[in-house]
Motif scaffolding. Structure first.
Motif, PDB file in Angstrom:
ATOM      1  N   HIS A   9       0.813  -1.212   0.000  1.00 27.39           N
ATOM      2  CA  HIS A   9       0.000   0.000   0.000  1.00 27.39           C
ATOM      3  C   HIS A   9       0.845   1.259   0.000  1.00 27.39           C
ATOM      4  O   HIS A   9       1.991   1.251   0.420  1.00 27.39           O
ATOM      5  CB  HIS A   9      -0.982   0.022   1.178  1.00 27.39           C
ATOM      6  N   GLN A  56      -3.986   3.515   0.904  1.00 33.50           N
ATOM      7  CA  GLN A  56      -4.416   3.506   2.301  1.00 33.50           C
ATOM      8  C   GLN A  56      -4.575   4.952   2.755  1.00 33.50           C
ATOM      9  O   GLN A  56      -3.581   5.661   2.950  1.00 33.50           O
ATOM     10  CB  GLN A  56      -3.364   2.791   3.161  1.00 33.50           C
ATOM     11  N   HIS A  80       3.604   6.940   4.268  1.00 28.03           N
ATOM     12  CA  HIS A  80       4.561   5.840   4.206  1.00 28.03           C
ATOM     13  C   HIS A  80       4.232   4.914   3.037  1.00 28.03           C
ATOM     14  O   HIS A  80       3.167   5.019   2.438  1.00 28.03           O
ATOM     15  CB  HIS A  80       4.604   5.041   5.523  1.00 28.03           C
ATOM     16  N   PHE A 118       7.719  -1.125  11.169  1.00 24.43           N
ATOM     17  CA  PHE A 118       8.101   0.137  10.531  1.00 24.43           C
ATOM     18  C   PHE A 118       9.606   0.355  10.659  1.00 24.43           C
ATOM     19  O   PHE A 118      10.200   0.063  11.708  1.00 24.43           O
ATOM     20  CB  PHE A 118       7.356   1.310  11.174  1.00 24.43           C
ATOM     21  N   GLU A 130       7.073   0.546   5.764  1.00 22.37           N
ATOM     22  CA  GLU A 130       6.395  -0.475   6.560  1.00 22.37           C
ATOM     23  C   GLU A 130       6.570  -1.824   5.841  1.00 22.37           C
ATOM     24  O   GLU A 130       6.261  -1.926   4.645  1.00 22.37           O
ATOM     25  CB  GLU A 130       4.906  -0.131   6.689  1.00 22.37           C
TER      26      GLU A 130
HETATM   27 CO    CO Z   1       0.562   1.160   6.429  1.00 23.84          CO
END
Ligand code: CO
Length: 134
Positions: A9, A56, A80, A118, A130
């Protein structure tokens, strides 16, 4: 085969989750396939599927969440990148063995029943990474 098997994602921090969902739905036809409040991280997320990956959308549920801090300091935008891995613990161990900084010393539960860790952006050329094991 690389340690990273897929982009899981791309996470985007937003102030207004409903507005962001409407943007992706109306502009690109993306539908929400999963929604979840992750209490531990102080976020509500909406996942919109794109091929085998997700957008996301993240919004904070409390003022002390990391996403609230990111919004306060950097504003909305890319937060991220989640990379899929076969084995989160092994991938994390390799990162540490290479001498790179991490945020999570051990894998932990993520959303959707995943196992995640992470890595520190200071060691990763400015990107919060991540690792995601399904
Ligand atoms: Co995430």
């Amino acid at each position: 085969m690389t340690v990273l098997t897929e982009i899981d994602h791309v996470a985007i921090a937003v102030h207004d989750l409903e507005a962001a969902i409407a943007y992706y739905r109306d502009t690109f036809g993306c539908e929400v396939t999963h929604r979840e409040i992750v209490e531990r991280d102080g976020v509500e997320e909406a996942l919109l599927q794109v091929a085998d990956s997700y957008i996301q959308l993240l919004t904070p549920t409390r003022d002390d969440s990391p996403v609230a801090k990111a919004l306060a300091t950097r504003g909305e935008g890319l937060h991220h990148v989640g990379y899929r891995v076969e084995d989160c613990a092994a991938a994390l161990a390799r990162v540490k063995a290479e001498g790179h900084r991490v945020i999570d010393e051990e894998p932990r539960p993520g959303s959707r029943g995943t196992t995640v860790a992470f890595l520190h952006p200071k060691s990763a050329f400015g990107t919060l990474i991540e690792l995601v094991q399904e």
